[in-house]
Write a protein that holds these residues in place. Structure first.
Motif, PDB file in Angstrom:
ATOM      1  N   GLU A  66       0.810  -1.217   0.000  1.00  0.00           N
ATOM      2  CA  GLU A  66       0.000   0.000   0.000  1.00  0.00           C
ATOM      3  C   GLU A  66       0.845   1.269   0.000  1.00  0.00           C
ATOM      4  OE1 GLU A  66      -3.226   0.098  -0.360  1.00  0.00           O
ATOM      5  OE2 GLU A  66      -3.413  -2.074  -0.357  1.00  0.00           O
ATOM      6  N   SER A  67       2.149   1.127  -0.170  1.00  0.00           N
ATOM      7  CA  SER A  67       3.035   2.290  -0.182  1.00  0.00           C
ATOM      8  C   SER A  67       3.083   2.906  -1.572  1.00  0.00           C
ATOM      9  CB  SER A  67       4.450   1.882   0.239  1.00  0.00           C
ATOM     10  OG  SER A  67       5.075   1.127  -0.787  1.00  0.00           O
ATOM     11  N   VAL A  68       3.884   3.976  -1.707  1.00  0.00           N
ATOM     12  CA  VAL A  68       4.044   4.611  -3.016  1.00  0.00           C
ATOM     13  C   VAL A  68       5.223   4.040  -3.780  1.00  0.00           C
ATOM     14  CG1 VAL A  68       3.009   6.784  -2.268  1.00  0.00           C
ATOM     15  CG2 VAL A  68       5.479   6.453  -2.055  1.00  0.00           C
ATOM     16  N   HIS A  69       5.910   3.045  -3.231  1.00  0.00           N
ATOM     17  CA  HIS A  69       7.055   2.470  -3.930  1.00  0.00           C
ATOM     18  C   HIS A  69       6.576   1.705  -5.158  1.00  0.00           C
ATOM     19  CE1 HIS A  69       9.859   3.662  -0.851  1.00  0.00           C
ATOM     20  NE2 HIS A  69       9.009   3.238   0.058  1.00  0.00           N
ATOM     21  N   ARG A  70       7.360   1.790  -6.202  1.00  0.00           N
ATOM     22  CA  ARG A  70       6.963   1.191  -7.480  1.00  0.00           C
ATOM     23  C   ARG A  70       6.767  -0.315  -7.367  1.00  0.00           C
ATOM     24  NH1 ARG A  70       9.588   2.352 -11.928  1.00  0.00           N
ATOM     25  NH2 ARG A  70      10.703   4.192 -11.174  1.00  0.00           N
ATOM     26  N   CYS A  71       5.919  -0.834  -8.216  1.00  0.00           N
ATOM     27  CA  CYS A  71       5.674  -2.270  -8.264  1.00  0.00           C
ATOM     28  C   CYS A  71       6.911  -2.981  -8.807  1.00  0.00           C
ATOM     29  CB  CYS A  71       4.464  -2.575  -9.151  1.00  0.00           C
ATOM     30  SG  CYS A  71       4.104  -4.335  -9.333  1.00  0.00           S
ATOM     31  N   CYS A  72       7.422  -3.957  -8.051  1.00  0.00           N
ATOM     32  CA  CYS A  72       8.549  -4.785  -8.481  1.00  0.00           C
ATOM     33  C   CYS A  72       8.098  -6.244  -8.425  1.00  0.00           C
ATOM     34  CB  CYS A  72       9.758  -4.565  -7.577  1.00  0.00           C
ATOM     35  SG  CYS A  72      10.487  -2.920  -7.659  1.00  0.00           S
ATOM     36  N   PRO A  73       7.523  -6.756  -9.503  1.00  0.00           N
ATOM     37  CA  PRO A  73       6.958  -8.106  -9.447  1.00  0.00           C
ATOM     38  C   PRO A  73       8.030  -9.183  -9.355  1.00  0.00           C
ATOM     39  CG  PRO A  73       6.740  -7.179 -11.656  1.00  0.00           C
ATOM     40  CD  PRO A  73       7.313  -6.105 -10.805  1.00  0.00           C
ATOM     41  N   PRO A  74       7.742 -10.267  -8.648  1.00  0.00           N
ATOM     42  CA  PRO A  74       8.663 -11.404  -8.625  1.00  0.00           C
ATOM     43  C   PRO A  74       8.622 -12.138  -9.955  1.00  0.00           C
ATOM     44  CG  PRO A  74       6.634 -11.988  -7.535  1.00  0.00           C
ATOM     45  CD  PRO A  74       6.509 -10.526  -7.896  1.00  0.00           C
ATOM     46  N   ASP A  75       9.536 -13.071 -10.140  1.00  0.00           N
ATOM     47  CA  ASP A  75       9.533 -13.880 -11.364  1.00  0.00           C
ATOM     48  C   ASP A  75       8.493 -14.988 -11.301  1.00  0.00           C
ATOM     49  OD1 ASP A  75      11.841 -12.577 -12.627  1.00  0.00           O
ATOM     50  OD2 ASP A  75      12.983 -13.451 -10.983  1.00  0.00           O
ATOM     51  N   VAL A  76       8.244 -15.484 -10.098  1.00  0.00           N
ATOM     52  CA  VAL A  76       7.301 -16.590  -9.891  1.00  0.00           C
ATOM     53  C   VAL A  76       6.592 -16.340  -8.558  1.00  0.00           C
ATOM     54  CG1 VAL A  76       7.024 -19.096  -9.706  1.00  0.00           C
ATOM     55  CG2 VAL A  76       8.948 -18.159 -11.001  1.00  0.00           C
ATOM     56  N   VAL A  77       5.328 -16.743  -8.480  1.00  0.00           N
ATOM     57  CA  VAL A  77       4.603 -16.719  -7.211  1.00  0.00           C
ATOM     58  C   VAL A  77       4.193 -18.144  -6.889  1.00  0.00           C
ATOM     59  CG1 VAL A  77       2.627 -15.820  -5.937  1.00  0.00           C
ATOM     60  CG2 VAL A  77       3.702 -14.412  -7.692  1.00  0.00           C
ATOM     61  N   VAL A  78       4.498 -18.573  -5.659  1.00  0.00           N
ATOM     62  CA  VAL A  78       4.099 -19.912  -5.211  1.00  0.00           C
ATOM     63  C   VAL A  78       3.133 -19.766  -4.051  1.00  0.00           C
ATOM     64  CG1 VAL A  78       6.173 -21.063  -6.033  1.00  0.00           C
ATOM     65  CG2 VAL A  78       6.142 -20.096  -3.723  1.00  0.00           C
ATOM     66  N   PHE A  79       2.237 -20.756  -3.902  1.00  0.00           N
ATOM     67  CA  PHE A  79       1.182 -20.711  -2.890  1.00  0.00           C
ATOM     68  C   PHE A  79       1.240 -21.971  -2.020  1.00  0.00           C
ATOM     69  CE2 PHE A  79      -0.110 -18.114  -6.446  1.00  0.00           C
ATOM     70  CZ  PHE A  79      -0.694 -17.001  -5.878  1.00  0.00           C
ATOM     71  N   PRO A  80       2.179 -22.035  -1.088  1.00  0.00           N
ATOM     72  CA  PRO A  80       2.272 -23.218  -0.222  1.00  0.00           C
ATOM     73  C   PRO A  80       1.060 -23.349   0.687  1.00  0.00           C
ATOM     74  CG  PRO A  80       3.704 -21.462   0.583  1.00  0.00           C
ATOM     75  CD  PRO A  80       3.184 -21.012  -0.748  1.00  0.00           C
ATOM     76  N   ARG A  81       0.792 -24.611   1.118  1.00  0.00           N
ATOM     77  CA  ARG A  81      -0.376 -24.894   1.942  1.00  0.00           C
ATOM     78  C   ARG A  81      -0.024 -25.303   3.367  1.00  0.00           C
ATOM     79  NH1 ARG A  81      -2.189 -28.815  -2.872  1.00  0.00           N
ATOM     80  NH2 ARG A  81       0.055 -29.183  -2.614  1.00  0.00           N
ATOM     81  N   CYS A  82       1.257 -25.496   3.656  1.00  0.00           N
ATOM     82  CA  CYS A  82       1.670 -25.920   4.991  1.00  0.00           C
ATOM     83  C   CYS A  82       3.149 -25.617   5.165  1.00  0.00           C
ATOM     84  CB  CYS A  82       1.406 -27.417   5.201  1.00  0.00           C
ATOM     85  SG  CYS A  82       2.270 -28.468   4.018  1.00  0.00           S
ATOM     86  N   VAL A  83       3.634 -25.733   6.390  1.00  0.00           N
ATOM     87  CA  VAL A  83       5.032 -25.413   6.661  1.00  0.00           C
ATOM     88  C   VAL A  83       5.966 -26.365   5.929  1.00  0.00           C
ATOM     89  CG1 VAL A  83       5.095 -26.813   8.782  1.00  0.00           C
ATOM     90  CG2 VAL A  83       6.720 -24.939   8.469  1.00  0.00           C
ATOM     91  N   GLU A  84       5.532 -27.618   5.759  1.00  0.00           N
ATOM     92  CA  GLU A  84       6.381 -28.564   5.043  1.00  0.00           C
ATOM     93  C   GLU A  84       6.607 -28.118   3.605  1.00  0.00           C
ATOM     94  OE1 GLU A  84       4.718 -30.420   8.576  1.00  0.00           O
ATOM     95  OE2 GLU A  84       3.730 -29.436   6.859  1.00  0.00           O
ATOM     96  N   GLU A  85       5.561 -27.585   2.970  1.00  0.00           N
ATOM     97  CA  GLU A  85       5.724 -27.085   1.602  1.00  0.00           C
ATOM     98  C   GLU A  85       6.589 -25.834   1.570  1.00  0.00           C
ATOM     99  OE1 GLU A  85       1.563 -28.799  -0.346  1.00  0.00           O
ATOM    100  OE2 GLU A  85       1.957 -26.657  -0.391  1.00  0.00           O
TER     101      GLU A  85
END
Length: 508
Positions: A66-85
């Motif tokens: 929510e800041s004014v800093h420019r968007c710096c997108p990652p190369d990949v987004v992952v969605f883990p479901r547990c600490v093991e992942e």
């Protein structure tokens, strides 16, 4: 839509360059064959096809807060479901030297989630379980997808609540990572005082329990305080996957009040005297005349356009009477007037409406503009001086910046309302925020009371802490994350000349 096809992976990564390199930022160079046949397939084998995204919209969503800093997108987004992942994904990133950026709800205010060096964003929203509630011990353990509102809804029938309230419905683990605070801190403390234990995945995938696995004592003298080391680390030391929190009993009764004052000094003097009198006040919020005027216009209210305190009291019916009586005497002795007291929920909500709508009221002062909130914290005795000097600075530099603060602990915010298409105004705002922070440092305060350092206040942190402390912090970072993979470029590492300015002067 999420996109994880071979074509998408080839488009983004097989060139050996990240999206941030195309935007002029240095980033990890990833071999296309290795990623397509190795890293991406490893990610998918860990958290499934729908747990890996290369889609531009998803990456951009996870590249800014929510800041004014420019968007710096990652190369990949992952969605883990547990600490093991999370652990398994971290091991893959570690073996391939890929930066790791934790992401909760994206409500931060200092650019802490931007992937300034590319890499992999760990979006933790799927880990949303409330675990191990112990009402008799007043504690609970939650995963990072649980927000403060969700936790309090879960606790509704237990007679307990979690009071730390930064305003936004932030992730509780994210609140721990940024050492969040808020309106109730004067009585209940910040996240530092309310976190008992953390489960943290380190850069190499190992899992750390800062107070020992499953431990939840109210106090301890055992070893180094690893819990508070990780609270406020902003994702630079590890990924918080569980936090054990203190809970409190829901107060028997609540009362609220609004009181206007002839000056900032009178309002702050009242605050100090209320605290000195031992009144266990839950909230003391300050709004300056500019903010009150904005709230009056936005919410159709009619408060006097003067410095104003919003107060809230928690306790038994009898204790509330004592608290209210003592506070009213103190405020009246300092010129406080136009008291409005409320006991029932509907009237209290109406009284607090101005404070709750302050952000939107500020934006309404200049339709079409953007808002940026910056915060500092000083000893209470210096609060009148810094607010007066800050208001003079705003006027002199033709800036719109209504002020609201948690006056009970010396923390206040300037909500800067700026035209994103005016480079000169953006530059003036940037210089103002630097002066504000240095003004706080000169008064024995801090450059940030609760927003954190992130990208925008790295150089200010160095000025605040000094070389020996910064070297100690850097040593801790190198011990836990020797490859500098955890949220690199934040908190400790200043960018090149003008880097902070370049990041700042861009509003999407």
């Amino acid at each position: 839509m999420w996109q994880s096809s071979a074509a998408a992976g080839r488009l983004l990564l097989c060139s050996g360059r990240s999206w941030l390199q195309l935007r002029g930022y240095s980033s990890t160079v990833i071999s296309g064959k290795t990623v397509e046949d190795g890293v991406l397939s490893s990610f998918r084998s860990i958290c499934g096809e729908d747990g890996v995204s290369l889609g531009q919209a998803v990456r951009e969503q996870h590249g800014k807060d929510e800041s004014v800093h420019r968007c710096c997108p990652p190369d990949v987004v992952v969605f883990p479901r547990c600490v093991e992942e999370v652990s398994a994904l971290a091991r893959v990133c570690h073996s391939h030297r890929l930066p790791i950026i934790p992401f909760g709800t994206g409500t931060g205010l200092e650019g802490g989630v931007g992937a300034v060096k590319g890499g992999v964003c760990f979006s933790l929203r799927k880990m949303d379980a409330v675990l191990d509630l112990h009402p008799e011990d007043f504690d609970v353990t939650v995963e990072p997808g649980v927000t403060r509102k969700a936790l309090n809804a879960y606790l509704r029938d237990t007679g307990l609540w979690f009071p730390v309230d930064p305003g936004a419905d932030a992730s509780l683990c994210g609140m721990a990572a940024t050492s969040a605070s808020g309106t109730n801190a004067v009585r209940y403390g910040t996240m530092r005082e309310n976190v008992l234990n953390l489960e943290v995945v380190l850069a190499d995938g190992s899992v750390l329990h800062t107070a020992g696995k499953g431990r939840r004592p109210r106090k301890t003298a055992a070893g180094y305080n690893l819990t508070n080391l990780l609270v406020g680390s902003e994702g630079t030391l590890g990924i918080i996957t569980k936090t054990t929190l203190r809970l409190y009993g829901v107060p028997e009764a609540t009362a609220s009040a609004v009181c206007s004052f002839p000056s900032v000094q009178a309002a702050v003097d009242s605050t100090v005297q209320v605290l000195q009198a031992g009144v266990p006040i839950a909230r003391i919020e300050f709004l300056d005349d500019v903010m009150i005027d904005a709230c009056n216009r936005f919410s159709s209210l009619n408060y006097p356009v003067t410095p104003t305190l919003f107060l809230e009291f928690h306790g038994s019916e009898r204790s509330l009477e004592e608290q209210v009586s003592t506070t009213e005497e103190i405020t009246q002795s300092n010129g406080g007037a136009d008291f409005q007291w409320a006991r029932d929920a509907e009237t209290r909500s109406r009284l607090w409406k101005a404070r709750h709508d302050a952000w939107y009221a500020s934006l309404a002062l200049r339709p079409g503009c953007k808002a940026y909130a910056t915060d500092v914290c000083v000893p209470l005795s210096r609060l009148p001086q810094i607010i007066v000097e800050t208001k003079e600075d705003l006027i002199e530099n033709r800036l719109t910046g209504p002020i609201a603060g948690h006056v009970g602990d010396g923390n206040f915010h300037c909500v800067m309302v700026v035209n994103p298409d005016d480079p000169d105004e953006l530059h003036r705002v940037h210089l103002f925020t630097q002066r504000l922070a240095r003004r706080a440092l000169a008064m024995d305060g801090t450059c940030t009371g609760e927003h954190g350092v992130g990208l925008g206040k790295r150089s200010l942190l160095c000025e605040e802490m000094g070389d020996p402390a910064m070297r100690a912090m850097q040593s801790v970072k190198e011990a836990l994350d020797p490859l500098n993979l955890m949220n690199p470029g934040k908190v400790l590492q200043p960018g090149g000349p003008g880097d902070a300015q370049q990041l700042f002067l861009h509003l999407d």
